[in-house]
Scaffold this motif. Structure first.
Motif, mmCIF file in Angstrom:
data_model
loop_
_atom_site.group_PDB
_atom_site.id
_atom_site.type_symbol
_atom_site.label_atom_id
_atom_site.label_comp_id
_atom_site.label_asym_id
_atom_site.label_seq_id
_atom_site.Cartn_x
_atom_site.Cartn_y
_atom_site.Cartn_z
ATOM 1 N N ILE A 163 -19.544 -1.494 -2.358
ATOM 2 C CA ILE A 163 -18.444 -2.426 -2.119
ATOM 3 C C ILE A 163 -17.145 -1.646 -2.255
ATOM 4 C CG2 ILE A 163 -17.232 -4.447 -2.997
ATOM 5 C CD1 ILE A 163 -19.880 -5.526 -3.929
ATOM 6 N N SER A 164 -16.236 -1.870 -1.313
ATOM 7 C CA SER A 164 -15.035 -1.042 -1.330
ATOM 8 C C SER A 164 -13.858 -1.628 -2.108
ATOM 9 C CB SER A 164 -14.593 -0.713 0.095
ATOM 10 O OG SER A 164 -14.557 -1.876 0.860
ATOM 11 N N GLY A 165 -13.577 -2.918 -1.938
ATOM 12 C CA GLY A 165 -12.406 -3.506 -2.579
ATOM 13 C C GLY A 165 -12.554 -3.552 -4.095
ATOM 14 N N SER A 166 -11.489 -3.327 -4.829
ATOM 15 C CA SER A 166 -11.576 -3.441 -6.284
ATOM 16 C C SER A 166 -10.682 -4.591 -6.724
ATOM 17 C CB SER A 166 -11.133 -2.147 -6.952
ATOM 18 O OG SER A 166 -9.737 -2.041 -6.931
ATOM 19 N N HIS B 135 -20.133 -12.480 11.346
ATOM 20 C CA HIS B 135 -20.454 -12.608 9.913
ATOM 21 C C HIS B 135 -19.222 -12.489 9.029
ATOM 22 C CE1 HIS B 135 -24.945 -11.322 10.518
ATOM 23 N NE2 HIS B 135 -24.614 -12.400 11.193
ATOM 24 N N GLY B 136 -18.184 -11.847 9.523
ATOM 25 C CA GLY B 136 -16.962 -11.693 8.740
ATOM 26 C C GLY B 136 -16.938 -10.390 7.954
ATOM 27 N N ILE B 137 -15.836 -10.214 7.236
ATOM 28 C CA ILE B 137 -15.588 -8.982 6.489
ATOM 29 C C ILE B 137 -16.099 -9.081 5.052
ATOM 30 C CG2 ILE B 137 -13.752 -7.507 5.530
ATOM 31 C CD1 ILE B 137 -14.161 -7.054 8.496
ATOM 32 N N GLY B 138 -15.732 -10.155 4.368
ATOM 33 C CA GLY B 138 -16.172 -10.359 2.987
ATOM 34 C C GLY B 138 -15.942 -9.121 2.146
ATOM 35 N N GLN B 139 -17.006 -8.699 1.465
ATOM 36 C CA GLN B 139 -16.940 -7.457 0.707
ATOM 37 C C GLN B 139 -17.543 -6.307 1.495
ATOM 38 O OE1 GLN B 139 -19.246 -9.119 -2.689
ATOM 39 N NE2 GLN B 139 -17.454 -8.568 -3.925
ATOM 40 N N GLY B 140 -18.597 -6.618 2.268
ATOM 41 C CA GLY B 140 -19.428 -5.580 2.857
ATOM 42 C C GLY B 140 -18.733 -4.732 3.909
ATOM 43 N N TYR C 148 -14.518 -0.841 6.913
ATOM 44 C CA TYR C 148 -14.483 -0.530 8.348
ATOM 45 C C TYR C 148 -13.232 -1.040 9.066
ATOM 46 C CZ TYR C 148 -19.388 0.345 7.364
ATOM 47 O OH TYR C 148 -20.544 0.822 6.840
ATOM 48 N N LEU C 149 -12.469 -1.853 8.386
ATOM 49 C CA LEU C 149 -11.319 -2.484 9.058
ATOM 50 C C LEU C 149 -10.288 -1.472 9.539
ATOM 51 C CD1 LEU C 149 -10.066 -5.732 7.285
ATOM 52 C CD2 LEU C 149 -10.750 -5.435 9.669
ATOM 53 N N LYS C 150 -9.997 -0.510 8.680
ATOM 54 C CA LYS C 150 -8.942 0.447 9.005
ATOM 55 C C LYS C 150 -9.292 1.271 10.243
ATOM 56 C CE LYS C 150 -6.135 3.947 6.698
ATOM 57 N NZ LYS C 150 -5.904 4.560 5.376
ATOM 58 N N ALA C 151 -10.553 1.716 10.312
ATOM 59 C CA ALA C 151 -10.975 2.493 11.476
ATOM 60 C C ALA C 151 -10.882 1.642 12.743
ATOM 61 C CB ALA C 151 -12.400 3.005 11.280
ATOM 62 N N GLU C 152 -11.111 0.355 12.589
ATOM 63 C CA GLU C 152 -11.131 -0.517 13.767
ATOM 64 C C GLU C 152 -9.731 -0.819 14.291
ATOM 65 O OE1 GLU C 152 -14.127 -3.449 13.805
ATOM 66 O OE2 GLU C 152 -12.840 -4.971 14.678
ATOM 67 N N LEU C 153 -8.815 -1.149 13.407
ATOM 68 C CA LEU C 153 -7.508 -1.652 13.855
ATOM 69 C C LEU C 153 -6.353 -0.739 13.476
ATOM 70 C CD1 LEU C 153 -8.005 -5.427 12.951
ATOM 71 C CD2 LEU C 153 -8.235 -4.364 15.208
ATOM 72 N N GLY C 154 -6.587 0.232 12.607
ATOM 73 C CA GLY C 154 -5.498 1.125 12.206
ATOM 74 C C GLY C 154 -4.806 0.651 10.948
ATOM 75 N N PRO C 155 -4.060 1.562 10.304
ATOM 76 C CA PRO C 155 -3.414 1.217 9.033
ATOM 77 C C PRO C 155 -2.333 0.145 9.182
ATOM 78 C CG PRO C 155 -2.748 3.413 9.784
ATOM 79 C CD PRO C 155 -3.863 2.968 10.675
ATOM 80 N N GLU C 156 -1.703 0.065 10.361
ATOM 81 C CA GLU C 156 -0.616 -0.914 10.532
ATOM 82 C C GLU C 156 -1.163 -2.341 10.456
ATOM 83 O OE1 GLU C 156 -1.312 1.519 12.685
ATOM 84 O OE2 GLU C 156 0.344 2.935 12.460
ATOM 85 N N ALA C 157 -2.359 -2.558 11.027
ATOM 86 C CA ALA C 157 -2.956 -3.891 10.962
ATOM 87 C C ALA C 157 -3.309 -4.242 9.515
ATOM 88 C CB ALA C 157 -4.190 -3.970 11.850
ATOM 89 N N ILE C 158 -3.797 -3.259 8.775
ATOM 90 C CA ILE C 158 -4.121 -3.502 7.356
ATOM 91 C C ILE C 158 -2.844 -3.838 6.584
ATOM 92 C CG2 ILE C 158 -5.243 -2.577 5.281
ATOM 93 C CD1 ILE C 158 -7.098 -2.780 7.696
ATOM 94 N N ASP C 159 -1.782 -3.098 6.872
ATOM 95 C CA ASP C 159 -0.482 -3.419 6.252
ATOM 96 C C ASP C 159 -0.103 -4.875 6.530
ATOM 97 O OD1 ASP C 159 -0.249 -0.761 5.557
ATOM 98 O OD2 ASP C 159 1.253 -0.265 7.088
ATOM 99 N N ALA C 160 -0.247 -5.258 7.801
ATOM 100 C CA ALA C 160 0.134 -6.628 8.189
ATOM 101 C C ALA C 160 -0.722 -7.646 7.442
ATOM 102 C CB ALA C 160 0.006 -6.806 9.701
ATOM 103 N N ILE D 90 -11.882 -9.375 2.351
ATOM 104 C CA ILE D 90 -11.173 -9.015 3.593
ATOM 105 C C ILE D 90 -10.280 -7.782 3.423
ATOM 106 C CG2 ILE D 90 -9.514 -9.691 5.378
ATOM 107 C CD1 ILE D 90 -10.540 -12.437 5.391
ATOM 108 N N VAL D 91 -9.151 -7.952 2.734
ATOM 109 C CA VAL D 91 -8.161 -6.880 2.695
ATOM 110 C C VAL D 91 -8.587 -5.820 1.678
ATOM 111 C CG1 VAL D 91 -5.720 -6.350 2.421
ATOM 112 C CG2 VAL D 91 -6.416 -8.618 3.198
ATOM 113 N N PRO D 92 -8.775 -4.588 2.118
ATOM 114 C CA PRO D 92 -9.197 -3.535 1.190
ATOM 115 C C PRO D 92 -8.134 -3.310 0.110
ATOM 116 C CG PRO D 92 -9.230 -2.752 3.483
ATOM 117 C CD PRO D 92 -8.553 -4.090 3.480
ATOM 118 N N ALA D 93 -8.563 -2.888 -1.063
ATOM 119 C CA ALA D 93 -7.629 -2.585 -2.149
ATOM 120 C C ALA D 93 -6.661 -1.498 -1.674
ATOM 121 C CB ALA D 93 -8.389 -2.132 -3.378
ATOM 122 N N ALA D 94 -5.404 -1.615 -2.104
ATOM 123 C CA ALA D 94 -4.370 -0.663 -1.652
ATOM 124 C C ALA D 94 -4.669 0.746 -2.163
ATOM 125 C CB ALA D 94 -3.007 -1.120 -2.127
#
Lengths: 472, 472
Positions: free
Chosen positions: A5-8, A428-433, A437-449, A468-472
């Motif tokens: 799991i990535s988010g803390s 299925h959504g993002i959840g924890q699992g 992968y979000l950053k690779a898919e949409l880029g850091p700017e989308a994660i910032d948003a 959803i949103v990965p830990a900073a």
């Protein structure tokens, strides 16, 4: 062995938590539950993610209950996690920082049905099947069918879809308006019952798919459809996945309004033959459904039959008789159980990706090759009209080495889909699992948003933290 | 006399503005324009809102141009307003705080067409007609038709729709992904080409309809459709608006896939008869279009004809011959010009509302009564399948008393729609003209949420300030 799991996230201070639970107990009496068994049930993830139970569960009965839970939790900065039926697949109901789960199953009233407007207003705990049961006598139905008998609140929060999406869209396309309890307990109304609107930012679609991280949905207005006059089911085997995909592309291009079009790969057909005692050719199989008048479904079936033939399809069978339709779709209905039966005692991990339909055959074929290379077993079922497919990975969860290969497979699957212009999850959504992968898919700017949106609407980070949103 | 504007905004400090213009001149040379005529053209609002020109216009040619304009403007806190074709109807391109307009007309390249995936990637300045011209040879089209030959960037930003929406949805349903230049000049990617996704917050739909207040769209991925094999046009007069609406409701409930269904009220039919020398019965008229195979459109037309008869419809005519189709729809095509001709020299103010379809007949009928009471002239055209209709108020803009009655009419129209569960705008957007109605429609909590989103994504308030979100 559990998946990474990535988010803390951080647990609230013990004193704050104790005070919150005390205040909830005073307000809710025996509708506040803290027994370990119930807490663990509410973190049931139907995945190989570790179970992370909340500290307490509140059984909500009305909107005011949600408001009060949120107010109390906000006061003590304790996480709040909404729970429908617990059928999400990426750890959406887990409580990595503890907190309070609001179980919405008793908020299951259908408040209004507007037959002329083809919409209804419901509470979030209404399940898909209960809703359709209620609507049937009026000749109406709600088309989104993710398989599980999920709650509509949960389906909205995960932006669920399923086999009907090729014709009727996903939850994104079928929610007209929401009421959402925000961090101070007040309620945001996101829209009206008008079928379309250009009035301001699209708050509705911001909450659809937000997995409960921006507020708790307390009421939904959703679109309905008339039950089609006639339903035809059809089936056709293909020599290759490519042939099946090509037939799908041509059918969509020529405007055949497919209601469902499901691909079962050879492995899945083999599993179904074994489980359901069928005698299907063990090659890729397309199962279809057409909705319309008798004349329309007959024409659609015939037209698809011709396309299938051009694309190397075998015998094309179609029928409108209910009992024959069920028989034709038997393999699809039993798909899940047939996979479970492949290796009794083993776990089955479901994952999904979605690619532009022109790349679907490549993606499925390369995935099949990868499974061979990694010596893993995973039948594939695809909502092929959307370019979306599922792997059902059969794994011995106690075998660390096999699980490591499984995790490697998942990584490669996502990377493959993304490299083809696709997404790490179609439904299925993002959840924890899938945060990683979000950053690779949409880029850091989308994660910032996304992080800015989370901060704007949930500045205390109390709504389903760690999703959803990965830990900073 | 101009209509009241609710949002207030502050102009940048003169020195800051001068520095920004100087930096832009150095970067863009003669692509920076400050002549009064050009500035005024870029605030052309096609409305009775006062013209508020920007301080300068930059003709952008590529994404890097947008990025540099935004960076320079952000440095000096100068507003940036995106401009497509200037056909928006609620003052969306006005510059109430001055600033820099980015004219995107030269960013009109079609970058990729994916026929198998039914999508394409385009620059924001591509217009609807240019796109369809380009696609025709491939048997494809983009279905959203707001009437004007607007740019796709502008249509996205205003969440435009039009006559085809009943079948193909609005811009909301037809944008797959966007690239958006944010406040620091970096680019947010909101999605992939996958047909569906459950990967994180729905950034795409946050920017669709944001009217350029959250960033500047620099690239769009939009959905396409196959050109239908056959198009049938049909027409039917009704004694009452209620009969026409009832026929529409029944047709939708029974699942007839109407491609277009337009209502012209008696006043509008009268105007068309006069302008286009037609001899239509001067009662409410429905004009329809069906898309599909020959067999399908024939069945759809027949079925609708039967429903129309049940609902008190007169002669029902339908045809698939192109020249006859054009003739049948003549009144609709000439509607705008027929209104202009009613009172030469007077202004025509277009406004729209949208209600649940069950209330449409009430809303139109009460609106007709109100027009009589206020002694105003306004033919009505409705996208009746969506519950959306337009008033074209014919007004002498130099007559303050008449304009006051017109404004009163607009207020009552919005209040009427909202009291029926509808919205203050189905497709024109909020811009400046309708900010004052948002709170009554969605409540203060929704306005709070919109303000928080604006603050989160545009903390400097440089993107099209004074639009959508009312001043605090």
């Amino acid at each position: 062995m559990a998946m990474t799991i990535s988010g803390s996230t951080q647990r609230p201070a013990p004193q704050a938590l104790a005070s919150a639970v005390e205040a909830l107990a005073a307000r809710f009496g025996n509708r506040l539950i803290t027994s370990q068994a119930v807490r663990e049930q509410h973190a049931h993830t139907t995945t190989w993610l570790p179970t992370q139970p909340p500290d307490a569960v509140v059984m909500a009965q009305e909107t005011a209950d949600i408001q009060d839970v949120v107010r109390i939790c906000a006061k003590y900065r304790v996480p709040v996690i909404a729970f429908g039926t617990g059928t999400s697949l990426e750890g959406q109901v887990n409580a990595p920082a503890g907190g309070v789960c609001i179980d919405l199953r008793d908020m299951n009233r259908i408040l209004e049905v507007h037959a002329e407007d083809l919409d209804c207003v419901i509470q979030p705990g209404v399940t898909r099947k209960a809703l359709n049961e209620h609507l049937r006598d009026q000749g109406l139905f709600f088309p989104i069918d993710p398989g599980a008998d999920a709650s509509l609140g949960g389906m909205t929060s995960t932006r669920a879809s399923g086999t009907n999406a090729v014709r009727y869209g996903t939850m994104r396309d079928n929610v007209l308006a929401l009421k959402v309890v925000r961090g101070d307990g007040e309620i945001i109304t996101t829209g009206t019952r008008a079928k379309k609107s250009a009035a301001g930012y699209d708050l509705t679609h911001l909450f659809v798919g937000a997995e409960g991280t921006l507020g708790i949905i307390s009421e939904l207005t959703i679109k309905l459809r008339g039950i089609p006059e006639t339903i035809a089911a059809a089936a056709c085997s293909f020599e290759t996945v490519r042939g099946a995909c090509q037939a799908t592309i041509l059918a969509i291009q020529t405007g055949i309004p497919l209601a469902r079009i499901e691909l079962l790969n050879s492995e899945q057909v083999r599993a179904c033959n074994a489980y359901s005692k069928l005698t299907l050719p063990e090659t890729p199989l397309l199962l279809l459904e057409f909705h319309g008048s008798e004349i329309e479904v007959a024409e659609q079936s015939r037209n698809f039959g011709e396309i299938a033939k051009e694309c190397g399809g075998g015998d094309f069978t179609w029928t409108t008789k209910p009992e024959d339709r069920t028989k034709l779709w038997q393999a699809r209905h039993d798909a899940y159980w047939s996979v479970k039966a492949l290796r009794p005692g083993a776990g089955v991990v479901a994952t999904d990706v979605c690619v532009p339909i022109s790349r679907l055959a490549d993606c499925v074929t390369e995935t099949e090759d990868d499974l061979k290379q990694l010596n893993l077993l995973s039948p594939i079922v695809g909502h092929v009209g959307d370019g979306n497919f599922h792997c059902s990975l059969v794994c011995d969860v106690d075998n660390a080495e096999e699980m490591a290969r499984g995790e490697e497979f998942m990584h490669r699957l996502v990377e493959r889909a993304q490299s083809m212009g696709g997404t790490c999850t179609g439904e299925h959504g993002i959840g924890q699992g899938k945060q990683k992968y979000l950053k690779a898919e949409l880029g850091p700017e989308a994660i910032d948003a996304m992080r800015a949106l989370k901060q704007a609407l949930d500045p205390q980070n109390i709504f389903n933290p760690g999703k959803i949103v990965p830990a900073a």
